[in-house]
Design a protein around this motif. Structure first.
Motif, PDB file in Angstrom:
ATOM      1  N   THR A 146      26.679  35.694  47.639  1.00  0.00           N
ATOM      2  CA  THR A 146      25.634  34.935  47.156  1.00  0.00           C
ATOM      3  C   THR A 146      25.736  33.520  46.908  1.00  0.00           C
ATOM      4  O   THR A 146      25.162  32.688  46.395  1.00  0.00           O
ATOM      5  N   GLY A 147      27.140  33.253  46.916  1.00  0.00           N
ATOM      6  CA  GLY A 147      27.753  31.827  46.526  1.00  0.00           C
ATOM      7  C   GLY A 147      27.643  31.559  44.819  1.00  0.00           C
ATOM      8  O   GLY A 147      28.197  30.699  44.437  1.00  0.00           O
ATOM      9  N   LEU A 148      27.637  32.740  43.990  1.00  0.00           N
ATOM     10  CA  LEU A 148      27.554  32.751  42.657  1.00  0.00           C
ATOM     11  C   LEU A 148      29.027  32.280  42.167  1.00  0.00           C
ATOM     12  O   LEU A 148      28.997  31.347  41.238  1.00  0.00           O
ATOM     13  N   ASN A 149      30.068  32.751  42.492  1.00  0.00           N
ATOM     14  CA  ASN A 149      31.278  32.356  42.235  1.00  0.00           C
ATOM     15  C   ASN A 149      31.611  31.016  42.405  1.00  0.00           C
ATOM     16  O   ASN A 149      32.193  30.206  41.616  1.00  0.00           O
ATOM     17  N   CYS A 150      31.214  30.577  43.565  1.00  0.00           N
ATOM     18  CA  CYS A 150      31.625  29.181  44.128  1.00  0.00           C
ATOM     19  C   CYS A 150      30.697  28.159  43.076  1.00  0.00           C
ATOM     20  O   CYS A 150      31.078  27.094  42.586  1.00  0.00           O
ATOM     21  N   PHE A 151      29.421  28.703  42.774  1.00  0.00           N
ATOM     22  CA  PHE A 151      28.450  27.713  41.981  1.00  0.00           C
ATOM     23  C   PHE A 151      29.095  27.464  40.754  1.00  0.00           C
ATOM     24  O   PHE A 151      29.007  26.500  40.039  1.00  0.00           O
ATOM     25  N   ILE A 152      29.576  28.637  40.008  1.00  0.00           N
ATOM     26  CA  ILE A 152      30.025  28.677  38.670  1.00  0.00           C
ATOM     27  C   ILE A 152      31.148  27.944  38.576  1.00  0.00           C
ATOM     28  O   ILE A 152      31.422  27.262  37.827  1.00  0.00           O
ATOM     29  N   THR A 153      32.065  28.257  39.553  1.00  0.00           N
ATOM     30  CA  THR A 153      33.549  27.262  39.875  1.00  0.00           C
ATOM     31  C   THR A 153      32.974  25.768  39.985  1.00  0.00           C
ATOM     32  O   THR A 153      33.697  25.093  38.920  1.00  0.00           O
TER      33      THR A 153
ATOM     34  N   GLN B 194      26.654  46.894  44.937  1.00  0.00           N
ATOM     35  CA  GLN B 194      26.080  45.722  44.725  1.00  0.00           C
ATOM     36  C   GLN B 194      26.868  44.717  45.004  1.00  0.00           C
ATOM     37  O   GLN B 194      28.216  44.490  45.077  1.00  0.00           O
ATOM     38  N   TYR B 195      26.541  43.380  45.449  1.00  0.00           N
ATOM     39  CA  TYR B 195      27.229  42.146  45.390  1.00  0.00           C
ATOM     40  C   TYR B 195      27.973  41.712  44.137  1.00  0.00           C
ATOM     41  O   TYR B 195      28.897  41.261  44.253  1.00  0.00           O
ATOM     42  N   HIS B 196      27.157  41.908  43.142  1.00  0.00           N
ATOM     43  CA  HIS B 196      27.694  41.746  41.595  1.00  0.00           C
ATOM     44  C   HIS B 196      27.315  42.766  40.810  1.00  0.00           C
ATOM     45  O   HIS B 196      26.412  43.797  41.172  1.00  0.00           O
ATOM     46  N   SER B 197      28.231  42.953  39.752  1.00  0.00           N
ATOM     47  CA  SER B 197      28.103  44.026  38.935  1.00  0.00           C
ATOM     48  C   SER B 197      26.702  44.094  38.222  1.00  0.00           C
ATOM     49  O   SER B 197      26.105  43.244  37.719  1.00  0.00           O
ATOM     50  N   LYS B 198      26.109  45.358  38.349  1.00  0.00           N
ATOM     51  CA  LYS B 198      24.692  45.722  37.585  1.00  0.00           C
ATOM     52  C   LYS B 198      24.885  45.548  35.859  1.00  0.00           C
ATOM     53  O   LYS B 198      23.936  45.235  35.421  1.00  0.00           O
ATOM     54  N   ASN B 199      26.066  45.366  35.767  1.00  0.00           N
ATOM     55  CA  ASN B 199      26.369  45.165  34.219  1.00  0.00           C
ATOM     56  C   ASN B 199      26.359  43.790  33.800  1.00  0.00           C
ATOM     57  O   ASN B 199      26.788  43.314  32.677  1.00  0.00           O
ATOM     58  N   GLY B 200      25.983  42.903  34.891  1.00  0.00           N
ATOM     59  CA  GLY B 200      25.967  41.369  34.510  1.00  0.00           C
ATOM     60  C   GLY B 200      26.538  40.705  35.738  1.00  0.00           C
ATOM     61  O   GLY B 200      27.639  40.381  35.710  1.00  0.00           O
TER      62      GLY B 200
ATOM     63  N   TYR C 179      38.126  42.346  40.502  1.00  0.00           N
ATOM     64  CA  TYR C 179      37.513  43.093  39.252  1.00  0.00           C
ATOM     65  C   TYR C 179      37.994  44.384  39.701  1.00  0.00           C
ATOM     66  O   TYR C 179      37.845  45.424  38.602  1.00  0.00           O
ATOM     67  N   SER C 180      38.611  44.890  40.826  1.00  0.00           N
ATOM     68  CA  SER C 180      39.204  46.167  40.742  1.00  0.00           C
ATOM     69  C   SER C 180      40.187  46.707  39.905  1.00  0.00           C
ATOM     70  O   SER C 180      41.373  45.532  39.673  1.00  0.00           O
ATOM     71  N   ALA C 181      40.511  47.874  39.324  1.00  0.00           N
ATOM     72  CA  ALA C 181      41.477  48.289  38.744  1.00  0.00           C
ATOM     73  C   ALA C 181      42.227  49.497  39.265  1.00  0.00           C
ATOM     74  O   ALA C 181      42.972  50.048  38.438  1.00  0.00           O
ATOM     75  N   LYS C 182      41.797  49.574  40.522  1.00  0.00           N
ATOM     76  CA  LYS C 182      42.206  51.154  41.343  1.00  0.00           C
ATOM     77  C   LYS C 182      43.722  51.172  41.098  1.00  0.00           C
ATOM     78  O   LYS C 182      44.377  50.151  41.515  1.00  0.00           O
ATOM     79  N   GLY C 183      44.399  52.104  41.142  1.00  0.00           N
ATOM     80  CA  GLY C 183      45.795  52.354  41.184  1.00  0.00           C
ATOM     81  C   GLY C 183      46.286  52.036  42.420  1.00  0.00           C
ATOM     82  O   GLY C 183      47.353  51.388  42.589  1.00  0.00           O
ATOM     83  N   SER C 184      45.507  52.623  43.611  1.00  0.00           N
ATOM     84  CA  SER C 184      45.757  52.222  44.969  1.00  0.00           C
ATOM     85  C   SER C 184      46.061  50.612  45.360  1.00  0.00           C
ATOM     86  O   SER C 184      46.816  50.417  46.088  1.00  0.00           O
TER      87      SER C 184
ATOM     88  N   ILE D 117      26.553  37.180  36.213  1.00  0.00           N
ATOM     89  CA  ILE D 117      27.202  35.945  35.636  1.00  0.00           C
ATOM     90  C   ILE D 117      28.425  36.380  34.650  1.00  0.00           C
ATOM     91  O   ILE D 117      29.346  35.670  34.990  1.00  0.00           O
ATOM     92  N   ASN D 118      28.219  37.608  33.738  1.00  0.00           N
ATOM     93  CA  ASN D 118      29.146  37.547  32.905  1.00  0.00           C
ATOM     94  C   ASN D 118      30.558  38.402  33.805  1.00  0.00           C
ATOM     95  O   ASN D 118      31.739  37.653  33.285  1.00  0.00           O
ATOM     96  N   GLU D 119      30.322  38.875  34.729  1.00  0.00           N
ATOM     97  CA  GLU D 119      31.373  39.585  35.601  1.00  0.00           C
ATOM     98  C   GLU D 119      32.048  38.225  36.322  1.00  0.00           C
ATOM     99  O   GLU D 119      33.264  38.266  35.985  1.00  0.00           O
ATOM    100  N   SER D 120      31.336  37.403  36.978  1.00  0.00           N
ATOM    101  CA  SER D 120      32.090  36.181  37.302  1.00  0.00           C
ATOM    102  C   SER D 120      32.979  35.397  36.593  1.00  0.00           C
ATOM    103  O   SER D 120      33.856  34.935  36.745  1.00  0.00           O
ATOM    104  N   TYR D 121      32.014  35.093  35.223  1.00  0.00           N
ATOM    105  CA  TYR D 121      32.849  34.233  34.175  1.00  0.00           C
ATOM    106  C   TYR D 121      34.277  35.137  33.839  1.00  0.00           C
ATOM    107  O   TYR D 121      35.401  34.587  33.797  1.00  0.00           O
ATOM    108  N   HIS D 122      34.057  36.388  33.601  1.00  0.00           N
ATOM    109  CA  HIS D 122      35.283  37.100  32.970  1.00  0.00           C
ATOM    110  C   HIS D 122      36.273  37.131  34.069  1.00  0.00           C
ATOM    111  O   HIS D 122      37.611  36.872  33.631  1.00  0.00           O
ATOM    112  N   VAL D 123      36.193  37.488  35.416  1.00  0.00           N
ATOM    113  CA  VAL D 123      36.977  37.925  36.412  1.00  0.00           C
ATOM    114  C   VAL D 123      37.573  36.519  36.804  1.00  0.00           C
ATOM    115  O   VAL D 123      38.920  36.432  36.793  1.00  0.00           O
ATOM    116  N   PHE D 124      36.805  35.574  37.403  1.00  0.00           N
ATOM    117  CA  PHE D 124      36.993  34.606  38.351  1.00  0.00           C
ATOM    118  C   PHE D 124      37.273  33.509  37.601  1.00  0.00           C
ATOM    119  O   PHE D 124      38.293  32.779  37.844  1.00  0.00           O
ATOM    120  N   ILE D 125      36.655  33.114  36.398  1.00  0.00           N
ATOM    121  CA  ILE D 125      36.699  31.800  35.831  1.00  0.00           C
ATOM    122  C   ILE D 125      37.762  31.845  34.817  1.00  0.00           C
ATOM    123  O   ILE D 125      39.038  31.249  34.792  1.00  0.00           O
TER     124      ILE D 125
END
Length: 221
Positions: A60-67, A23-29, A182-187, A31-39
């Motif tokens: 989709t421009g979501l992160n830009c729009f919220i910023t 998905q382009y953004h988290s299925k768990n939200g 949003y990633s937390a992979k060790g690699s 807008i919530n993801e954008s605020y938590h990670v990027f803002i």
């Protein structure tokens, strides 16, 4: 490849690619993801009064729009996207209503309608340049305070999460510049560290235990 609109857990939309289960953004939200990670973990941590932002994966421009909505400082925003979404898909995004941002509808539309490869003023304190570009072709030097790294996940596009890509991100940032993802992979964390970033794990957005924030250290004389 089939593309469909999904409603995520916070009521906001995302674009789903069912063949990739991505998905382009988290299925768990979205807008919530954008605020938590990027803002909260990115924009609000930048001390400079003028903020230059590079977004990897304009989408989709979501992160830009919220910023834009959250801008309290002068912001110069550069969004990089190799495969722009269609105007029909943009029209199906419900970000304006979920964010209660009806008064900013014209600005959201302008974000998507402005021509690519040109700098445009969205407001007196927010400029936007959209670049249709592959991430591996980025060659900015010491240009940004902040990077939103929002590419498709490493499971789907591992070539976007390599040492080579993060070296480009490192070179693009000014000293003390921040990269959030949003990633937390060790690699991913190890690739960031290999090019010189100082990396910290932070609590993740809904549905993820952790995320990463990387800082470009100040060069010691």
């Amino acid at each position: 490849m089939k593309r469909e609109i999904l409603i995520t857990s916070d009521g906001s939309t995302t674009i789903n690619l069912p063949e990739l289960n991505e998905q382009y953004h988290s299925k768990n939200g979205s807008i919530n993801e954008s605020y938590h990670v990027f803002i909260n973990s990115g924009l609000r941590q930048v001390a400079s009064n003028v903020v230059s932002i590079l977004e990897i994966g304009f989408g989709t421009g979501l992160n830009c729009f919220i910023t834009y909505l959250e801008a309290e400082k002068e912001i110069h925003y550069v969004g990089v996207e190799a495969y722009p979404v269609t105007s029909e898909e943009v029209e199906k995004m419900n970000f304006i209503s979920v964010l209660n941002a009806e008064k900013d509808k014209a600005s959201f539309e302008k974000i998507h309608d402005i021509p690519w490869e040109e700098k445009h003023q969205i407001s007196n304190k927010f400029s936007l340049t959209k670049r249709k570009q592959f991430f591996e072709d980025i060659d900015d030097k010491n240009a940004f305070n902040l990077i939103y790294f929002d590419a498709f996940g490493a499971r789907v596009q591992p070539q976007l999460w390599t040492v080579e890509i993060f070296r480009k991100m490192f070179d693009s940032l000014q000293e003390n510049g921040i990269l959030v993802t949003y990633s937390a992979k060790g690699s991913v964390r190890r690739a960031m560290q290999e090019v010189g970033f100082t990396v910290e794990r932070l609590p993740g957005p809904p549905g993820k235990r952790e995320m990463l924030r990387a800082i470009k250290p100040v060069t010691k004389n």
